[in-house]
Structures are given as C-alpha cells and as structure tokens.
Design a protein around this motif. Sequence first.
Motif, PDB file in Angstrom:
ATOM      1  N   MET A  94       0.827  -1.200   0.000  1.00 25.00           N
ATOM      2  CA  MET A  94       0.000   0.000   0.000  1.00 25.00           C
ATOM      3  C   MET A  94       0.865   1.254   0.000  1.00 25.00           C
ATOM      4  N   GLY A  95       2.141   1.108  -0.355  1.00 24.49           N
ATOM      5  CA  GLY A  95       3.042   2.248  -0.396  1.00 24.49           C
ATOM      6  C   GLY A  95       2.975   2.934  -1.744  1.00 24.49           C
ATOM      7  N   MET A  96       4.111   3.416  -2.200  1.00 24.51           N
ATOM      8  CA  MET A  96       4.163   4.144  -3.459  1.00 24.51           C
ATOM      9  C   MET A  96       3.942   3.203  -4.637  1.00 24.51           C
ATOM     10  N   GLY A  97       3.088   3.620  -5.575  1.00 29.70           N
ATOM     11  CA  GLY A  97       2.928   2.871  -6.807  1.00 29.70           C
ATOM     12  C   GLY A  97       1.708   1.976  -6.838  1.00 29.70           C
ATOM     13  N   GLU A  98       1.385   1.498  -8.027  1.00 30.00           N
ATOM     14  CA  GLU A  98       0.304   0.543  -8.271  1.00 30.00           C
ATOM     15  C   GLU A  98       0.923  -0.830  -8.480  1.00 30.00           C
ATOM     16  N   PRO A  99       0.745  -1.756  -7.509  1.00 29.98           N
ATOM     17  CA  PRO A  99       1.397  -3.072  -7.605  1.00 29.98           C
ATOM     18  C   PRO A  99       1.072  -3.836  -8.886  1.00 29.98           C
ATOM     19  N   LEU A 100      -0.146  -3.659  -9.401  1.00 29.68           N
ATOM     20  CA  LEU A 100      -0.555  -4.452 -10.561  1.00 29.68           C
ATOM     21  C   LEU A 100      -0.115  -3.853 -11.885  1.00 29.68           C
ATOM     22  N   TYR A 101       0.667  -2.797 -11.852  1.00 30.65           N
ATOM     23  CA  TYR A 101       1.440  -2.391 -13.020  1.00 30.65           C
ATOM     24  C   TYR A 101       2.873  -2.916 -12.920  1.00 30.65           C
ATOM     25  N   ASN A 102       3.115  -3.754 -11.931  1.00 28.97           N
ATOM     26  CA  ASN A 102       4.436  -4.364 -11.719  1.00 28.97           C
ATOM     27  C   ASN A 102       4.242  -5.773 -11.170  1.00 28.97           C
ATOM     28  N   THR A 103       3.295  -6.495 -11.750  1.00 26.62           N
ATOM     29  CA  THR A 103       2.848  -7.756 -11.164  1.00 26.62           C
ATOM     30  C   THR A 103       3.952  -8.792 -11.055  1.00 26.62           C
ATOM     31  N   ASP A 104       4.777  -8.951 -12.086  1.00 27.07           N
ATOM     32  CA  ASP A 104       5.785 -10.003 -12.065  1.00 27.07           C
ATOM     33  C   ASP A 104       6.767  -9.814 -10.908  1.00 27.07           C
ATOM     34  N   ASN A 105       7.278  -8.597 -10.736  1.00 29.40           N
ATOM     35  CA  ASN A 105       8.240  -8.351  -9.672  1.00 29.40           C
ATOM     36  C   ASN A 105       7.589  -8.423  -8.291  1.00 29.40           C
ATOM     37  N   VAL A 106       6.358  -7.936  -8.183  1.00 29.23           N
ATOM     38  CA  VAL A 106       5.631  -8.048  -6.916  1.00 29.23           C
ATOM     39  C   VAL A 106       5.413  -9.515  -6.564  1.00 29.23           C
ATOM     40  N   ARG A 107       5.009 -10.301  -7.549  1.00 34.30           N
ATOM     41  CA  ARG A 107       4.804 -11.735  -7.307  1.00 34.30           C
ATOM     42  C   ARG A 107       6.073 -12.396  -6.800  1.00 34.30           C
ATOM     43  N   ASP A 108       7.197 -12.189  -7.492  1.00 37.09           N
ATOM     44  CA  ASP A 108       8.441 -12.848  -7.090  1.00 37.09           C
ATOM     45  C   ASP A 108       8.865 -12.417  -5.694  1.00 37.09           C
ATOM     46  N   ALA A 109       8.712 -11.124  -5.389  1.00 35.04           N
ATOM     47  CA  ALA A 109       9.093 -10.636  -4.060  1.00 35.04           C
ATOM     48  C   ALA A 109       8.205 -11.225  -2.980  1.00 35.04           C
ATOM     49  N   MET A 110       6.905 -11.318  -3.235  1.00 30.32           N
ATOM     50  CA  MET A 110       6.000 -11.849  -2.215  1.00 30.32           C
ATOM     51  C   MET A 110       6.157 -13.359  -2.039  1.00 30.32           C
ATOM     52  N   LEU A 111       6.485 -14.083  -3.103  1.00 25.70           N
ATOM     53  CA  LEU A 111       6.759 -15.512  -2.938  1.00 25.70           C
ATOM     54  C   LEU A 111       7.994 -15.721  -2.074  1.00 25.70           C
TER      55      LEU A 111
END
Length: 387
Positions: A189-206
């Motif tokens: 919920m910080g800076m940015g829209e996570p779903l315009y960066n889905t691949d990197n968000v996914r890898d980081a959260m995994l």
Amino acid sequence: MPATAPITQDVLTLPRKLAEAGLPNIVGLTRDALREALIAAGTPERQAKMRVGQIWSWIYHRGVQDFAAMTNLSKEYRALLAQNFSIGRPEIVTRQVSSDGTRKYLLRIEGGHEVEAVYIPDDDRGTLCISSQVGCTLTCSFCHTGTQKLVRNLTAAEIVGQILVARDDLSEWGREPAAKRFITNIVLMGMGEPLYNTDNVRDAMLIAMDGDGIAISRRRVTLSTSGIVPEIARVGAEIGCLLAISFHATTDEVRDKLVPINRKYKIAELLDACRAYPRLSNSERITFEYVMLKGVNDTDADARRLVKLIAGIPAKINLIPFNPWPGAPYERSDADRITAFADIVNRAGYASPVRTPRGEDIMAACGQLKSATERARRQKTGALPPA
C-alpha cells in the motif's frame, strides 16, 4: 568450474563494494532463478538444490549481508559466491519515528531513486507498508504519491529489500517463534500501483512467504490495487495473498475523478473481478478501502450505494479519514459524518472499522508517501509549499 581466486578478507566481507562493481544482486531471485544463477557461476548441478537452501536460509532467515557469514559453506565456495554475486539492500537515507511509534524509511535504490516504506506497530501485530514503484502513474487526486510522476517499477530485489531493511532496523533476525516478531503483516500500500508491476511483486511476495525464510503467511500479505482488472485474477492464482481495493466512490462519475483508472475499468467490471477472486470467503475477505472526503463521497446515500454495490462479496470496508498533505484539494470528513457512514455500513452486516491515522506527524499516513527528493525539488521550484 571457473578458477577460484585466492581468498581474501576483502573479497568475503565487502558486499557493498562488490555491488558497486556491478555484480548481480542475489537478493530477489526466486529459488529456480537462484539455482540457475549458481550453476552458471560454477556450482555443480548435483549440489545446486542444496546450495540454494543454504544460501536462502542465510539471507532470508538469518539476514546476513556478506558471504563470509555463511559458515556452513567452505571458504572456497564463499569466495566463488563473492566473486560472482552481491547481497544488496536499499540504503536508508532517513529514518523518522512518529510520536505513535510509526517508523518511516526513505530508501535509496539503484540509480539514486528513492522510495518510502512505513512500519506501523500495534498491540497485536506489526505491519510493514511497502512500495512497488518509484512514483505512480495513476494520479489519484486525493493521494500525495499520485502527484509524483512514475519513474520506474521496482525490481523484486528492491521490493523484498524493503522488508530486509526494516528487519535490520528492528533487530528482528533470529526472533523465534514467529509470533514474537515485530513484522507480522505486509501490505503493498506504499508508493505505486502493484498491478502495473505484477511479475516483480509476485516474485518478491513468494520470497517473503517462503516458509524457510522470511515466512510471512500469505494470509498476512495484502495487496492493494486501484483496480487493474486484468491483473486481479493473476494475483489470486500466482500469489494467493489477500486483496484490497482502493475504492473510494460509489458512482463512476465520482470515481472517474478520484481514481482515474476507473475511466478504463468501471466499477461494475472491477466488482465482477472481485467476485471471481480465488478462495474468497468470510475468512479471506476483500477489503474495500474508502477514504472519507468532506462533501465528496461521505453522504448517507453513498453509504447505502456502497453496501448495495458489494452485496454478496465477503468483504470489510476500511473507512480512512483523509490524511492532508500540502496543496491537497480535499478536506477530511467530520467525525460525526464518518460515524454515521460507518453505522449504515455496519447495519448492512459489513465490518467498517475507521482507520486511526498513524504517523501523520512524519507524513507517513495513508496517501501521504512521497519521496523526499521529489518533494524538495518541487519546493525549490515553487511548485509545492514547504511541508
């Protein structure tokens, strides 16, 4: 296998120097990617799976920042790692502590860019709010971050690196059992829209959810989106975390102004994607975030429309008193208006907690994040009054 250079203290203990020399960062690689990288660097294929497990534990369970500390690996192998990789983290530029205990970190990443992360302590949990982009492309009119132009997406290393830095600062490494940890929850919920960066968000959260490392339960990870509808199903399938919707309005006319992505993905389409979200249940509800803006979206009629719109979706509604920022075009709804709104939602059977603003004195509250360098630049040019 490439020849191994003589082992020196300099090779083993200066990851920052190595990172500056351009060696690839080992942080942020998925298990499969790490295995491939180790093999490419000279690790025998038959040993690669074991080495992944060892290195993973050192970085994500114990928090080490140099290869010399990986004492269950031979000195020769540690030297090989140090010759081929770095263990990188964002750099803390400033660390502010609010009167309520909230901590805000301004972090410098590759290229000199800066992002913010916020740690919010509570009696029963500790929540780390992390960023997914430098700036934001959505220009939501009530959000301070939205006034900062998008610079670029964060890498998986830079996203998970925010967690590592916060754990460093909180001296959390090695705290067992997990119930005694300071950081129990992660929110995107910080800076940015996570779903315009889905691949990197996914890898980081995994990586963050991996049980042999940081080990945050998927049910304690919440991704907030303004409504990038085609990506919502991917979040459920590929990450499996909880979902929050930055909603804020009950008509397309108002939401088009507050959350401009609504012009592309209307409320009805967004709610259809929510109804189809995997594992949706009373124990894994969608959170609808609703910022309370005086005279804009806070009427009794808005409250009644809201509960009608989300009917049938296991959900809770977080009512967020607007957090002011310099030059903001809105005011916070009056306390009695927020209470009346919440009462209507509650009577319809939905939990509607009113979020207590945290870290307002250090501009760390919801909607207030914006990198200090961007803020200072705009102040210098006269585009923004001093904070």
